[in-house]
Write a protein that holds these residues in place. Sequence first.
Motif, PDB file in Angstrom:
ATOM      1  N   LEU A 198       0.805  -1.218   0.000  1.00 17.79           N
ATOM      2  CA  LEU A 198       0.000   0.000   0.000  1.00 17.79           C
ATOM      3  C   LEU A 198       0.842   1.273   0.000  1.00 17.79           C
ATOM      4  O   LEU A 198       0.307   2.373  -0.067  1.00 17.79           O
ATOM      5  N   GLU A 199       2.150   1.125   0.062  1.00 20.14           N
ATOM      6  CA  GLU A 199       3.043   2.285   0.076  1.00 20.14           C
ATOM      7  C   GLU A 199       3.047   2.965  -1.293  1.00 20.14           C
ATOM      8  O   GLU A 199       3.242   2.337  -2.328  1.00 20.14           O
ATOM      9  N   GLY A 200       2.841   4.288  -1.303  1.00 22.60           N
ATOM     10  CA  GLY A 200       2.881   5.036  -2.559  1.00 22.60           C
ATOM     11  C   GLY A 200       1.701   4.772  -3.469  1.00 22.60           C
ATOM     12  O   GLY A 200       1.772   5.018  -4.672  1.00 22.60           O
ATOM     13  N   VAL A 201       0.611   4.308  -2.893  1.00 20.35           N
ATOM     14  CA  VAL A 201      -0.605   3.998  -3.652  1.00 20.35           C
ATOM     15  C   VAL A 201      -1.661   5.057  -3.350  1.00 20.35           C
ATOM     16  O   VAL A 201      -1.803   5.488  -2.203  1.00 20.35           O
ATOM     17  N   ASP A 202      -2.396   5.495  -4.369  1.00 23.01           N
ATOM     18  CA  ASP A 202      -3.414   6.529  -4.168  1.00 23.01           C
ATOM     19  C   ASP A 202      -4.802   6.112  -4.626  1.00 23.01           C
ATOM     20  O   ASP A 202      -5.717   6.945  -4.651  1.00 23.01           O
ATOM     21  N   ALA A 203      -4.980   4.846  -4.968  1.00 22.69           N
ATOM     22  CA  ALA A 203      -6.302   4.365  -5.360  1.00 22.69           C
ATOM     23  C   ALA A 203      -6.388   2.864  -5.121  1.00 22.69           C
ATOM     24  O   ALA A 203      -5.383   2.153  -5.220  1.00 22.69           O
ATOM     25  N   LEU A 204      -7.582   2.400  -4.787  1.00 24.46           N
ATOM     26  CA  LEU A 204      -7.818   0.987  -4.500  1.00 24.46           C
ATOM     27  C   LEU A 204      -9.029   0.481  -5.274  1.00 24.46           C
ATOM     28  O   LEU A 204      -9.996   1.216  -5.478  1.00 24.46           O
ATOM     29  N   VAL A 205      -8.959  -0.795  -5.663  1.00 26.46           N
ATOM     30  CA  VAL A 205     -10.058  -1.473  -6.351  1.00 26.46           C
ATOM     31  C   VAL A 205     -10.285  -2.809  -5.669  1.00 26.46           C
ATOM     32  O   VAL A 205      -9.316  -3.490  -5.314  1.00 26.46           O
ATOM     33  N   THR A 206     -11.541  -3.200  -5.480  1.00 29.80           N
ATOM     34  CA  THR A 206     -11.806  -4.519  -4.916  1.00 29.80           C
ATOM     35  C   THR A 206     -13.156  -5.051  -5.367  1.00 29.80           C
ATOM     36  O   THR A 206     -14.063  -4.279  -5.706  1.00 29.80           O
ATOM     37  N   SER A 207     -13.264  -6.369  -5.343  1.00 34.23           N
ATOM     38  CA  SER A 207     -14.557  -7.029  -5.552  1.00 34.23           C
ATOM     39  C   SER A 207     -14.978  -7.756  -4.271  1.00 34.23           C
ATOM     40  O   SER A 207     -16.008  -8.425  -4.255  1.00 34.23           O
ATOM     41  N   LEU A 208     -14.176  -7.611  -3.225  1.00 31.44           N
ATOM     42  CA  LEU A 208     -14.474  -8.277  -1.957  1.00 31.44           C
ATOM     43  C   LEU A 208     -15.643  -7.606  -1.247  1.00 31.44           C
ATOM     44  O   LEU A 208     -15.797  -6.380  -1.306  1.00 31.44           O
ATOM     45  N   LYS A 209     -16.419  -8.402  -0.574  1.00 28.93           N
ATOM     46  CA  LYS A 209     -17.509  -7.869   0.237  1.00 28.93           C
ATOM     47  C   LYS A 209     -17.053  -7.774   1.691  1.00 28.93           C
ATOM     48  O   LYS A 209     -16.213  -8.538   2.148  1.00 28.93           O
ATOM     49  N   GLY A 210     -17.621  -6.815   2.398  1.00 30.40           N
ATOM     50  CA  GLY A 210     -17.281  -6.650   3.804  1.00 30.40           C
ATOM     51  C   GLY A 210     -15.965  -5.968   4.057  1.00 30.40           C
ATOM     52  O   GLY A 210     -15.500  -5.916   5.192  1.00 30.40           O
ATOM     53  N   VAL A 211     -15.345  -5.420   3.013  1.00 28.34           N
ATOM     54  CA  VAL A 211     -14.067  -4.720   3.138  1.00 28.34           C
ATOM     55  C   VAL A 211     -14.275  -3.244   2.789  1.00 28.34           C
ATOM     56  O   VAL A 211     -14.820  -2.922   1.733  1.00 28.34           O
ATOM     57  N   VAL A 212     -13.849  -2.390   3.687  1.00 27.60           N
ATOM     58  CA  VAL A 212     -13.931  -0.948   3.459  1.00 27.60           C
ATOM     59  C   VAL A 212     -12.625  -0.485   2.827  1.00 27.60           C
ATOM     60  O   VAL A 212     -11.550  -0.681   3.409  1.00 27.60           O
ATOM     61  N   ILE A 213     -12.695   0.096   1.649  1.00 24.20           N
ATOM     62  CA  ILE A 213     -11.512   0.708   1.043  1.00 24.20           C
ATOM     63  C   ILE A 213     -11.714   2.219   1.060  1.00 24.20           C
ATOM     64  O   ILE A 213     -12.821   2.709   0.837  1.00 24.20           O
ATOM     65  N   GLY A 214     -10.646   2.951   1.360  1.00 21.52           N
ATOM     66  CA  GLY A 214     -10.819   4.394   1.458  1.00 21.52           C
ATOM     67  C   GLY A 214      -9.513   5.146   1.336  1.00 21.52           C
ATOM     68  O   GLY A 214      -8.421   4.566   1.383  1.00 21.52           O
ATOM     69  N   VAL A 215      -9.635   6.460   1.183  1.00 21.61           N
ATOM     70  CA  VAL A 215      -8.481   7.350   1.074  1.00 21.61           C
ATOM     71  C   VAL A 215      -8.676   8.527   2.024  1.00 21.61           C
ATOM     72  O   VAL A 215      -9.795   8.835   2.446  1.00 21.61           O
ATOM     73  N   ASN A 216      -7.567   9.178   2.357  1.00 24.52           N
ATOM     74  CA  ASN A 216      -7.582  10.338   3.245  1.00 24.52           C
ATOM     75  C   ASN A 216      -7.281  11.607   2.454  1.00 24.52           C
ATOM     76  O   ASN A 216      -6.332  11.636   1.661  1.00 24.52           O
ATOM     77  N   THR A 217      -8.079  12.640   2.682  1.00 19.92           N
ATOM     78  CA  THR A 217      -7.890  13.892   1.951  1.00 19.92           C
ATOM     79  C   THR A 217      -8.045  15.090   2.882  1.00 19.92           C
ATOM     80  O   THR A 217      -8.694  15.011   3.917  1.00 19.92           O
ATOM     81  N   ALA A 218      -7.438  16.203   2.462  1.00 21.68           N
ATOM     82  CA  ALA A 218      -7.609  17.450   3.201  1.00 21.68           C
ATOM     83  C   ALA A 218      -7.611  18.603   2.205  1.00 21.68           C
ATOM     84  O   ALA A 218      -6.894  19.572   2.361  1.00 21.68           O
ATOM     85  N   ASP A 219      -8.387  18.484   1.160  1.00 25.45           N
ATOM     86  CA  ASP A 219      -8.639  19.444   0.071  1.00 25.45           C
ATOM     87  C   ASP A 219      -8.649  18.729  -1.279  1.00 25.45           C
ATOM     88  O   ASP A 219      -9.347  19.170  -2.199  1.00 25.45           O
ATOM     89  N   CYS A 220      -7.853  17.657  -1.426  1.00 29.74           N
ATOM     90  CA  CYS A 220      -7.856  16.902  -2.676  1.00 29.74           C
ATOM     91  C   CYS A 220      -9.215  16.236  -2.896  1.00 29.74           C
ATOM     92  O   CYS A 220     -10.039  16.159  -1.981  1.00 29.74           O
ATOM     93  N   VAL A 221      -9.435  15.739  -4.106  1.00 28.76           N
ATOM     94  CA  VAL A 221     -10.734  15.169  -4.462  1.00 28.76           C
ATOM     95  C   VAL A 221     -10.752  13.663  -4.198  1.00 28.76           C
ATOM     96  O   VAL A 221      -9.981  12.922  -4.801  1.00 28.76           O
ATOM     97  N   PRO A 222     -11.637  13.200  -3.306  1.00 33.87           N
ATOM     98  CA  PRO A 222     -11.829  11.758  -3.150  1.00 33.87           C
ATOM     99  C   PRO A 222     -12.941  11.292  -4.086  1.00 33.87           C
ATOM    100  O   PRO A 222     -14.006  11.905  -4.153  1.00 33.87           O
ATOM    101  N   ILE A 223     -12.686  10.228  -4.823  1.00 30.53           N
ATOM    102  CA  ILE A 223     -13.659   9.706  -5.784  1.00 30.53           C
ATOM    103  C   ILE A 223     -13.963   8.260  -5.430  1.00 30.53           C
ATOM    104  O   ILE A 223     -13.048   7.453  -5.283  1.00 30.53           O
ATOM    105  N   VAL A 224     -15.236   7.927  -5.300  1.00 33.38           N
ATOM    106  CA  VAL A 224     -15.636   6.532  -5.108  1.00 33.38           C
ATOM    107  C   VAL A 224     -16.412   6.082  -6.343  1.00 33.38           C
ATOM    108  O   VAL A 224     -17.154   6.861  -6.948  1.00 33.38           O
ATOM    109  N   LEU A 225     -16.200   4.823  -6.717  1.00 34.59           N
ATOM    110  CA  LEU A 225     -16.787   4.299  -7.955  1.00 34.59           C
ATOM    111  C   LEU A 225     -17.356   2.911  -7.717  1.00 34.59           C
ATOM    112  O   LEU A 225     -16.865   2.165  -6.865  1.00 34.59           O
ATOM    113  N   THR A 226     -18.379   2.556  -8.495  1.00 33.93           N
ATOM    114  CA  THR A 226     -18.949   1.221  -8.395  1.00 33.93           C
ATOM    115  C   THR A 226     -19.543   0.781  -9.723  1.00 33.93           C
ATOM    116  O   THR A 226     -20.119   1.589 -10.454  1.00 33.93           O
ATOM    117  N   ASP A 227     -19.348  -0.489 -10.036  1.00 32.93           N
ATOM    118  CA  ASP A 227     -20.109  -1.169 -11.084  1.00 32.93           C
ATOM    119  C   ASP A 227     -20.889  -2.239 -10.340  1.00 32.93           C
ATOM    120  O   ASP A 227     -20.353  -3.297 -10.011  1.00 32.93           O
TER     121      ASP A 227
END
Length: 263
Positions: free
Chosen positions: A97-126
Amino acid sequence: MMIELENLKFATPVEGVDAFSTMRGEVDGRNAYSGVNLCDYVGDDALRVLDARLTLAMKLGVDLDDIVMPRQTHSCQVAVIDEAFRAMDIDKQEAALEGVDALVTSLKGVVIGVNTADCVPIVLTDAQAGIIAVAHAGWRGTMGRIAQNVVDEMVRNGAKAHRIQATMGPSICQDCFEVGDEVVEAFSKAHFDLDSIVKRNAETGKAHIDLRAANRAVLIEAGLQPENIILSQHCSRCEHDRFFSARRLGINSGRTFTGILQQ
């Protein structure tokens, strides 16, 4: 500690998928970390951060190790959170996870997220493919088209771009995001339509970039339908009592956590 969440809505409601941003909660104006901060590498007290993570886990009904967040560096790197990742020991997970700024998963029951303090957080789903994602897009990540990288990774894992819905969490608004001309030039060299994302302050002559609009354009280029993209109306700098803002509070401050969970 109490945690209040700002629920993020998709254009079409998705059953079994929850997207949210944390709110600061009770704020002490003398302490830029006061409130709810889940980020452990911005100088906050480690026990307070752990308390916030435990409280969020309980609120969401997951275990602490079901909350996965990268150590962001304003890169355009995307990591896939799969069973192989989950089987790693903690040291290997942290390295992945070092130096990573985005996550993708198909797992259920797992929370994926990012930390921001002015930058844009984007969540996506299919929803049809059962794939979710989250990205941290500062101006460097936006310019580098991290949103495109996320969509590409989702597609490699079975999603279809035209089915993907995206929504953005709180971030700095265009009026607050003043930049130097070198940043405008960088966006120009990266082939962004400056007329649609840049405006000048009539009094100062300074440029202001609309990061939300820039990421929306990237998502459309990546194949998303315009009607499937929702922009946040919350400005982190204007609402620094509700969401953390590095521009208002300084770099040594807390971060807003934006996550997505597939039940």
